[in-house]
Design a protein around this motif. Structure first.
Motif, PDB file in Angstrom:
ATOM      1  N   HIS A 180       2.859  -4.918  -3.365  1.00  0.00           N
ATOM      2  CA  HIS A 180       2.978  -4.562  -4.403  1.00  0.00           C
ATOM      3  C   HIS A 180       4.200  -3.748  -4.988  1.00  0.00           C
ATOM      4  O   HIS A 180       4.531  -3.126  -5.975  1.00  0.00           O
ATOM      5  CB  HIS A 180       1.785  -3.837  -5.019  1.00  0.00           C
ATOM      6  CG  HIS A 180       0.504  -4.927  -5.117  1.00  0.00           C
ATOM      7  ND1 HIS A 180       0.405  -5.800  -6.138  1.00  0.00           N
ATOM      8  CD2 HIS A 180      -0.469  -5.244  -4.252  1.00  0.00           C
ATOM      9  CE1 HIS A 180      -0.653  -6.549  -6.065  1.00  0.00           C
ATOM     10  NE2 HIS A 180      -1.164  -6.065  -4.879  1.00  0.00           N
ATOM     11  N   TYR A 181       4.846  -3.141  -3.926  1.00  0.00           N
ATOM     12  CA  TYR A 181       5.852  -2.188  -4.032  1.00  0.00           C
ATOM     13  C   TYR A 181       7.173  -2.973  -3.352  1.00  0.00           C
ATOM     14  O   TYR A 181       7.075  -3.239  -1.940  1.00  0.00           O
ATOM     15  CB  TYR A 181       5.424  -1.111  -3.365  1.00  0.00           C
ATOM     16  CG  TYR A 181       4.488  -0.167  -4.283  1.00  0.00           C
ATOM     17  CD1 TYR A 181       5.070   0.799  -5.187  1.00  0.00           C
ATOM     18  CD2 TYR A 181       3.046  -0.442  -4.177  1.00  0.00           C
ATOM     19  CE1 TYR A 181       4.142   1.342  -5.882  1.00  0.00           C
ATOM     20  CE2 TYR A 181       2.067   0.157  -4.776  1.00  0.00           C
ATOM     21  CZ  TYR A 181       2.604   1.015  -5.758  1.00  0.00           C
ATOM     22  OH  TYR A 181       1.553   1.794  -6.161  1.00  0.00           O
ATOM     23  N   GLN A 182       8.216  -2.815  -3.733  1.00  0.00           N
ATOM     24  CA  GLN A 182       9.566  -3.424  -3.329  1.00  0.00           C
ATOM     25  C   GLN A 182      10.026  -2.611  -2.100  1.00  0.00           C
ATOM     26  O   GLN A 182      10.708  -2.877  -0.968  1.00  0.00           O
ATOM     27  CB  GLN A 182      10.549  -3.801  -4.345  1.00  0.00           C
ATOM     28  CG  GLN A 182      10.230  -4.769  -5.338  1.00  0.00           C
ATOM     29  CD  GLN A 182      11.268  -4.946  -6.347  1.00  0.00           C
ATOM     30  OE1 GLN A 182      12.453  -4.427  -6.242  1.00  0.00           O
ATOM     31  NE2 GLN A 182      11.254  -6.156  -7.000  1.00  0.00           N
ATOM     32  N   GLU A 183      10.097  -1.278  -2.296  1.00  0.00           N
ATOM     33  CA  GLU A 183      10.568  -0.529  -1.339  1.00  0.00           C
ATOM     34  C   GLU A 183       9.381   0.138  -0.654  1.00  0.00           C
ATOM     35  O   GLU A 183       8.225   0.408  -0.808  1.00  0.00           O
ATOM     36  CB  GLU A 183      10.928   0.884  -1.906  1.00  0.00           C
ATOM     37  CG  GLU A 183      12.233   0.354  -3.053  1.00  0.00           C
ATOM     38  CD  GLU A 183      13.559  -0.130  -1.955  1.00  0.00           C
ATOM     39  OE1 GLU A 183      13.833   0.491  -1.033  1.00  0.00           O
ATOM     40  OE2 GLU A 183      14.261  -1.003  -2.621  1.00  0.00           O
ATOM     41  N   ARG A 204       0.899   0.993   4.122  1.00  0.00           N
ATOM     42  CA  ARG A 204       0.934  -0.636   4.206  1.00  0.00           C
ATOM     43  C   ARG A 204      -0.646  -1.121   3.416  1.00  0.00           C
ATOM     44  O   ARG A 204      -0.528  -1.657   2.606  1.00  0.00           O
ATOM     45  CB  ARG A 204       0.774  -1.059   5.732  1.00  0.00           C
ATOM     46  CG  ARG A 204       2.092  -0.811   6.288  1.00  0.00           C
ATOM     47  CD  ARG A 204       1.997  -1.148   7.874  1.00  0.00           C
ATOM     48  NE  ARG A 204       1.898  -2.473   7.560  1.00  0.00           N
ATOM     49  CZ  ARG A 204       2.541  -3.558   8.127  1.00  0.00           C
ATOM     50  NH1 ARG A 204       3.848  -3.201   8.403  1.00  0.00           N
ATOM     51  NH2 ARG A 204       2.276  -4.765   8.283  1.00  0.00           N
ATOM     52  N   ASP A 205      -1.574  -0.204   3.927  1.00  0.00           N
ATOM     53  CA  ASP A 205      -2.930  -0.931   3.393  1.00  0.00           C
ATOM     54  C   ASP A 205      -3.615  -0.062   2.544  1.00  0.00           C
ATOM     55  O   ASP A 205      -3.647   1.456   2.392  1.00  0.00           O
ATOM     56  CB  ASP A 205      -3.683  -0.832   4.610  1.00  0.00           C
ATOM     57  CG  ASP A 205      -3.086  -1.915   5.791  1.00  0.00           C
ATOM     58  OD1 ASP A 205      -2.700  -2.925   5.429  1.00  0.00           O
ATOM     59  OD2 ASP A 205      -3.322  -1.384   6.919  1.00  0.00           O
ATOM     60  N   MET A 206      -4.379  -0.543   1.472  1.00  0.00           N
ATOM     61  CA  MET A 206      -5.169   0.144   0.476  1.00  0.00           C
ATOM     62  C   MET A 206      -6.474   0.407   1.308  1.00  0.00           C
ATOM     63  O   MET A 206      -7.279  -0.706   1.336  1.00  0.00           O
ATOM     64  CB  MET A 206      -5.232  -0.749  -0.714  1.00  0.00           C
ATOM     65  CG  MET A 206      -6.171   0.064  -1.811  1.00  0.00           C
ATOM     66  SD  MET A 206      -5.853   1.383  -2.476  1.00  0.00           S
ATOM     67  CE  MET A 206      -4.615   0.529  -3.667  1.00  0.00           C
ATOM     68  N   ILE A 207      -6.928   1.545   1.535  1.00  0.00           N
ATOM     69  CA  ILE A 207      -8.237   1.836   1.913  1.00  0.00           C
ATOM     70  C   ILE A 207      -9.308   2.056   0.697  1.00  0.00           C
ATOM     71  O   ILE A 207      -8.890   2.769  -0.199  1.00  0.00           O
ATOM     72  CB  ILE A 207      -8.360   3.393   2.628  1.00  0.00           C
ATOM     73  CG1 ILE A 207      -7.077   3.225   3.753  1.00  0.00           C
ATOM     74  CG2 ILE A 207      -9.612   3.467   3.294  1.00  0.00           C
ATOM     75  CD1 ILE A 207      -7.294   2.050   4.717  1.00  0.00           C
ATOM     76  N   ARG A 208     -10.299   1.197   0.652  1.00  0.00           N
ATOM     77  CA  ARG A 208     -11.439   1.350  -0.436  1.00  0.00           C
ATOM     78  C   ARG A 208     -12.436   2.074   0.104  1.00  0.00           C
ATOM     79  O   ARG A 208     -12.899   1.878   1.075  1.00  0.00           O
ATOM     80  CB  ARG A 208     -11.641  -0.160  -0.755  1.00  0.00           C
ATOM     81  CG  ARG A 208     -10.680  -1.196  -1.225  1.00  0.00           C
ATOM     82  CD  ARG A 208     -10.323  -1.122  -2.527  1.00  0.00           C
ATOM     83  NE  ARG A 208      -9.238  -1.889  -2.946  1.00  0.00           N
ATOM     84  CZ  ARG A 208      -8.786  -1.778  -4.026  1.00  0.00           C
ATOM     85  NH1 ARG A 208      -8.834  -0.811  -5.064  1.00  0.00           N
ATOM     86  NH2 ARG A 208      -7.705  -2.509  -4.564  1.00  0.00           N
TER      87      ARG A 208
END
Length: 91
Positions: free
Chosen positions: A69-72, A82-86
Motif C-alpha cells: 500500500h505504500y510506494q516508499e 512491512r506488516d500490519m499487526i491487527r
C-alpha cells in the motif's frame, strides 16, 4: 475500527494516548459496539505496547500490508514497517 490516534511528540509519555483510547472505547460501548479493532505496523513498538496495556489482544498479521500500500519504504524505530499487526478488544 479505530483508524488513527496521534499525540504530538512533545506531549507523549503523559498518558494522553491512553486517555484518547479509553474515551473512544467508552463511546463505542455507549453506541452498542461489541468489538473494537485496531491495526498498526510491526515497527510501531510503542503503539503495540499501549494497545496491549489497554486490553487489546493480537488477532492477526496482514503480511506485507505496507509494502503493498505504500510506494516508499517506511521505517520506524530502525525497523522496516512491512506488516500490519491487527488487535481487537471485546467491549
Amino acid at each position: 475500527e479505530i483508524v488513527n490516534i496521534a499525540v504530538k511528540a512533545s506531549q507523549r509519555g503523559k498518558g494522553l494516548g491512553r486517555m484518547l483510547l479509553r474515551d473512544a472505547l467508552e463511546k463505542a460501548a455507549g453506541y452498542g459496539y461489541q468489538t473494537i479493532e485496531i491495526g498498526t505496523g510491526n515497527s510501531s513498538i510503542g503503539q503495540l505496547a499501549l494497545y496491549q496495556k489497554c486490553g487489546f489482544r493480537l488477532v492477526g498479521i496482514d503480511r506485507d500490508f505496507f509494502l503493498r500500500h505504500y510506494q516508499e519504504p517506511l521505517f520506524e524505530n530502525g525497523i522496516q514497517c512491512r506488516d500490519m499487526i491487527r488487535l481487537s478488544q471485546d467491549l
